[in-house]
Design a protein around this motif. Structure first.
Motif, PDB file in Angstrom:
ATOM      1  N   ALA A 150       0.658  -0.816  -0.122  1.00 40.22           N
ATOM      2  CA  ALA A 150       0.186   0.300  -0.011  1.00 40.22           C
ATOM      3  C   ALA A 150       0.907   1.021   0.082  1.00 40.22           C
ATOM      4  O   ALA A 150       0.342   2.479   0.143  1.00 40.22           O
ATOM      5  CB  ALA A 150      -0.894  -0.196   1.302  1.00 40.22           C
ATOM      6  N   VAL A 151       1.913   0.652  -0.054  1.00 36.58           N
ATOM      7  CA  VAL A 151       2.898   2.769  -0.244  1.00 36.58           C
ATOM      8  C   VAL A 151       2.623   3.272  -1.830  1.00 36.58           C
ATOM      9  O   VAL A 151       2.924   4.041  -1.121  1.00 36.58           O
ATOM     10  CB  VAL A 151       4.166   1.756  -0.074  1.00 36.58           C
ATOM     11  CG1 VAL A 151       5.727   2.908  -0.157  1.00 36.58           C
ATOM     12  CG2 VAL A 151       4.644   1.336   2.250  1.00 36.58           C
ATOM     13  N   THR A 153      -9.246  -2.261   4.175  1.00 33.16           N
ATOM     14  CA  THR A 153      -9.618  -1.551   5.818  1.00 33.16           C
ATOM     15  C   THR A 153     -10.301  -2.391   6.403  1.00 33.16           C
ATOM     16  O   THR A 153      -9.921  -2.560   7.433  1.00 33.16           O
ATOM     17  CB  THR A 153      -9.855  -0.315   4.938  1.00 33.16           C
ATOM     18  OG1 THR A 153      -9.568  -0.299   4.394  1.00 33.16           O
ATOM     19  CG2 THR A 153     -10.639   0.256   6.099  1.00 33.16           C
ATOM     20  N   ARG A 154     -11.324  -3.168   5.535  1.00 33.21           N
ATOM     21  CA  ARG A 154     -12.454  -3.674   6.587  1.00 33.21           C
ATOM     22  C   ARG A 154     -12.075  -4.860   7.368  1.00 33.21           C
ATOM     23  O   ARG A 154     -11.810  -5.910   8.712  1.00 33.21           O
ATOM     24  CB  ARG A 154     -13.821  -3.366   5.970  1.00 33.21           C
ATOM     25  CG  ARG A 154     -14.404  -2.488   6.089  1.00 33.21           C
ATOM     26  CD  ARG A 154     -16.354  -2.692   5.332  1.00 33.21           C
ATOM     27  NE  ARG A 154     -17.071  -1.172   5.396  1.00 33.21           N
ATOM     28  CZ  ARG A 154     -17.708  -0.806   6.241  1.00 33.21           C
ATOM     29  NH1 ARG A 154     -18.352  -1.235   7.062  1.00 33.21           N
ATOM     30  NH2 ARG A 154     -18.384   0.322   6.066  1.00 33.21           N
ATOM     31  N   MET A 155     -10.813  -5.872   6.834  1.00 34.99           N
ATOM     32  CA  MET A 155     -10.603  -6.992   7.069  1.00 34.99           C
ATOM     33  C   MET A 155      -9.445  -6.580   7.342  1.00 34.99           C
ATOM     34  O   MET A 155      -9.311  -7.307   8.703  1.00 34.99           O
ATOM     35  CB  MET A 155      -9.559  -7.171   5.248  1.00 34.99           C
ATOM     36  CG  MET A 155      -9.690  -8.646   5.919  1.00 34.99           C
ATOM     37  SD  MET A 155      -7.434  -8.664   6.595  1.00 34.99           S
ATOM     38  CE  MET A 155      -7.066  -8.175   4.682  1.00 34.99           C
ATOM     39  N   SER A 165      -1.582   2.763   8.764  1.00 32.30           N
ATOM     40  CA  SER A 165      -1.135   3.722   8.936  1.00 32.30           C
ATOM     41  C   SER A 165      -0.655   3.708   6.547  1.00 32.30           C
ATOM     42  O   SER A 165      -1.486   5.217   6.689  1.00 32.30           O
ATOM     43  CB  SER A 165       0.447   3.811   8.698  1.00 32.30           C
ATOM     44  OG  SER A 165       1.331   4.507   8.812  1.00 32.30           O
ATOM     45  N   ASN A 166      -0.654   3.251   6.017  1.00 37.85           N
ATOM     46  CA  ASN A 166      -0.176   2.786   4.959  1.00 37.85           C
ATOM     47  C   ASN A 166      -1.242   3.344   4.049  1.00 37.85           C
ATOM     48  O   ASN A 166      -1.626   4.375   3.013  1.00 37.85           O
ATOM     49  CB  ASN A 166       0.401   1.653   4.814  1.00 37.85           C
ATOM     50  CG  ASN A 166       2.010   2.183   4.432  1.00 37.85           C
ATOM     51  OD1 ASN A 166       2.086   3.376   4.978  1.00 37.85           O
ATOM     52  ND2 ASN A 166       2.145   0.941   4.350  1.00 37.85           N
ATOM     53  N   PHE A 167      -2.468   2.739   4.189  1.00 40.60           N
ATOM     54  CA  PHE A 167      -4.186   3.491   3.907  1.00 40.60           C
ATOM     55  C   PHE A 167      -4.040   4.357   4.035  1.00 40.60           C
ATOM     56  O   PHE A 167      -5.173   5.021   3.318  1.00 40.60           O
ATOM     57  CB  PHE A 167      -5.105   2.195   4.624  1.00 40.60           C
ATOM     58  CG  PHE A 167      -5.185   0.542   4.228  1.00 40.60           C
ATOM     59  CD1 PHE A 167      -3.760  -0.010   3.013  1.00 40.60           C
ATOM     60  CD2 PHE A 167      -5.815  -0.592   4.775  1.00 40.60           C
ATOM     61  CE1 PHE A 167      -3.818  -1.346   3.145  1.00 40.60           C
ATOM     62  CE2 PHE A 167      -5.283  -0.887   4.475  1.00 40.60           C
ATOM     63  CZ  PHE A 167      -4.667  -2.385   3.942  1.00 40.60           C
ATOM     64  N   ALA A 168      -3.994   5.272   4.962  1.00 38.75           N
ATOM     65  CA  ALA A 168      -4.552   6.761   5.484  1.00 38.75           C
ATOM     66  C   ALA A 168      -3.497   7.311   4.584  1.00 38.75           C
ATOM     67  O   ALA A 168      -3.936   8.569   4.509  1.00 38.75           O
ATOM     68  CB  ALA A 168      -3.581   6.948   7.016  1.00 38.75           C
TER      69      ALA A 168
END
Length: 105
Positions: free
Chosen positions: A17-18, A32-34, A57-60
């Protein structure tokens, strides 16, 4: 179900996700939910919490995902993980990173 395998999968998601293109595909797949479900299921496993916080953190880095994390209890899960694993430097570091990224506009 095996917490160690889950932790490695979460770490892979977080690392992938970087990159923005990867992040978009991962998020569209419902990651995200997973991740938050894994945090709930394996609350006592520091590895799962560490890599879950890394992934969040990376999803954000995605503005839309910040809202999804916030409205679905992600901030509370991060804080719960940090409280439950006070002796885990990995959980503390990644939890702080996730909270910092969630707070950036």
């Amino acid at each position: 179900r095996h917490a160690g395998i889950q932790a490695y999968g979460l770490g892979a998601l977080g690392n992938l996700a970087v990159e923005q293109d990867n992040r978009g595909a991962i998020l569209r797949a419902g990651a995200t939910r997973m991740v938050m479900a894994a945090m709930n299921f394996w609350g006592g496993d520091a590895r799962v919490q560490h890599f879950s916080c890394l992934a969040l953190s990376n999803f954000a880095h995605d503005e839309t995902n910040k809202a999804e994390i916030g409205t679905n209890g992600g901030i509370e899960l991060i804080l719960k993980a940090m409280d439950a694993h006070r002796d885990s430097s990995g959980v503390q570091e990644q939890g702080c990173g996730a909270l910092a990224n969630l707070g950036v506009n």
